[in-house]
Design an enzyme around this catalytic site. Structure first.
Site, mmCIF file in Angstrom:
data_model
loop_
_atom_site.group_PDB
_atom_site.id
_atom_site.type_symbol
_atom_site.label_atom_id
_atom_site.label_comp_id
_atom_site.label_asym_id
_atom_site.label_seq_id
_atom_site.Cartn_x
_atom_site.Cartn_y
_atom_site.Cartn_z
ATOM 1 N N GLU A 16 0.873 -1.181 0.000
ATOM 2 C CA GLU A 16 0.000 0.000 0.000
ATOM 3 C C GLU A 16 0.906 1.225 0.000
ATOM 4 O O GLU A 16 1.499 1.567 1.024
ATOM 5 C CB GLU A 16 -0.911 -0.014 1.234
ATOM 6 C CG GLU A 16 -1.788 -1.250 1.354
ATOM 7 C CD GLU A 16 -2.799 -1.378 0.228
ATOM 8 O OE1 GLU A 16 -2.985 -0.395 -0.530
ATOM 9 O OE2 GLU A 16 -3.404 -2.449 0.088
ATOM 10 N N CYS A 76 -2.252 8.713 3.196
ATOM 11 C CA CYS A 76 -1.844 8.165 1.900
ATOM 12 C C CYS A 76 -2.868 8.430 0.806
ATOM 13 O O CYS A 76 -2.526 8.432 -0.376
ATOM 14 C CB CYS A 76 -1.553 6.671 2.011
ATOM 15 S SG CYS A 76 -2.968 5.680 2.542
#
Length: 475
Positions: free
Chosen positions: A224, A258
């Site tokens: 990720e 993120c």
């Protein structure tokens, strides 16, 4: 903590890593298929300790950030962690149930099914920006799937790491769940262990090293990685609607998310209006920075220096900086906008991960799509506009890990949707059922009993097999 003490702890952690891993491997071998009741007991224990210790967790995360909004920790870390545990517990028995599959006529009599088997020992490398949620989310999926789990917490969040290590040790033996602490050297050694699956959340540059280390043992990885997630403001959306929602997504955790909007594509004739609407929205959220309990600080001096260097590089190369406050306070960096940005600026090359938002003008939606598609595929994409035809075009003509139409961030909190990147923003996905599947081996099983019709295709071959093949051949 002195450098000598830190070095000693790292040395000890390196020595203990293999022992911890070996203990978990032995424990898994002794109990390779924990029943649903056992897994639900693990999840309940995790839910209870997080709920009981919420104030301690808020305090530890605040200590690591120098200031972290308590409410942000509650709704962006604790709440989704508890929701994910509840969701997994509720659906676990259904996920574990073998799924029946069809058997072709040529292979009868037989039955087929897929069983979902724990992988074994799972490694999780946790970043600093959401040190609780990005530890608990993968942990929930891995435990629901019946695995043993080793968590490597970030060296940038030592207080949270120490507390989580203590809390998890209260409810789990080390051969089921353990927390590993230490600097980058420990993290690299961790990624080199022979895990059955390794999940890493963090920077793309570090993700490459993690994948390289995992390749030595052909360890499957879920990465990720983030990237530069764009937001598109359409030609006719009310600017107040778009600005407020983009401001929320960018300002949460001071942009250290993120999936935060990394830059905004705005029709060139609406840039001035968007700047005004966005500035008003941010100042409405945070009327002042000084001692504001809602405004989160940058995690450390190194990250603050990186962000300031991005801004300086951009302004040196001709960008126009629009600060939304006179100045920051300590590590509470003042939110700002950047106009007249160009591709040669670092701020347009690297993920920003802070409260700086570049604005890129465009002339038509096709140009906006082209701008996005010419760049590495992002973890998230946000579109603001109520025209359903244009919404469909966004979904079908761009690529990203996930999409929000007329919102930011909140797709990540949906337990029934997968979360993950694509290409440079990551690979694989987890959350909810997809998390269970990521940490399970879907094993295909063909079952036959006494009658064996397959004898018809055993050698020696002759005309009879050719006639059979002709009958069964699919054209």
């Amino acid at each position: 903590m002195s450098a000598n003490v830190a070095y000693l702890q790292d040395s000890q952690a390196l020595d203990q890593l293999q022992d911890l891993f070996d203990a978990q491997r032995r424990a898994y071998a002794a109990h390779p298929m924990p029943p649903a009741a056992q897994r639900q007991q693990w999840l309940k224990a995790l839910r209870d300790v997080l709920s009981d210790e919420r104030q301690a967790l808020i305090h530890a995360i605040n200590q690591d950030f120098s200031h972290r909004s308590a409410d942000e920790t509650l709704f962006a870390e604790l709440m989704p962690s508890l929701h994910s545990i509840h969701y997994a517990s509720k659906h676990l028995k259904g996920w574990m149930k073998p799924s029946r599959r069809a058997v072709g006529l040529a292979f009868q009599p037989a039955s087929a099914k897929v069983i979902y088997q724990p992988l074994g020992v799972v490694g999780v490398i946790v970043p600093w920006n959401y040190p609780l949620y990005l530890a608990i989310g993968p942990l929930v999926g891995a435990l629901a799937a019946g695995n043993r789990v080793m968590l490597k917490l970030s060296e940038s969040t030592p207080a949270t790491g120490e507390l989580l290590k203590k809390l998890l040790a209260k409810i789990f033996p080390e051969d089921l769940v353990c927390v590993v602490l230490g600097e980058a050297e420990v993290g690299m050694a961790f990624s080199k262990l022979r895990f059955d699956h390794l999940l890493f959340t963090g920077a793309t540059s570090i993700g490459k090293h993690v994948m390289r280390a995992a390749a030595e043992h052909l360890t499957p990885v879920t990465l990720e990685l983030g990237g530069k997630s764009p937001a598109i403001v359409s030609a006719d959306v009310p600017l107040k609607d778009a600005a407020e929602r983009i401001a929320f997504g960018k300002a949460l955790n001071a942009g250290q998310t993120c999936v935060a909007p990394d830059y905004v594509l705005v029709p060139e004739d609406r840039v001035e209006g968007f700047v005004e609407a966005y500035s008003k929205a941010v100042r409405g959220f945070y009327p002042t920075l000084a001692d504001n309990p809602d405004y989160t600080a940058i995690i450390n001096e190194r990250q603050l220096a990186r962000l300031n260097a991005y801004v300086k590089d951009a302004t040196d190369k001709g960008a126009n900086l629009i600060p939304l406050y006179d100045q920051g306070q300590a590590r509470r960096m003042a939110h700002s906008l950047l106009l007249n940005v160009s591709d040669d600026m670092t701020v347009m090359q690297d993920e920003i991960f802070g409260p700086v938002l570049p604005i890129v003008p465009y002339r038509g939606i096709d140009q906006a799509f082209a701008y996005i598609n010419q760049r590495p595929r992002p973890l998230a994409l946000y579109y603001f506009g109520y025209n359903k035809r244009e919404q469909d075009r966004v979904l079908h003509e761009t690529h990203s890990g996930g999409v929000c139409l007329n919102d930011t961030l909140l797709h990540v909190a949906q337990d029934d949707m997968p979360f993950g990147g694509i290409g440079p923003s990551g690979m694989g996905h987890y959350h909810g059922h997809e998390g269970f599947l990521t940490f399970s081996k879907a094993k295909g099983v063909l079952v036959k009993q006494r009658l064996n019709a397959a004898k018809l295709i055993y050698p020696p071959y002759g005309k009879s097999i050719q006639k059979l093949i002709q009958k069964l051949f699919v054209r």
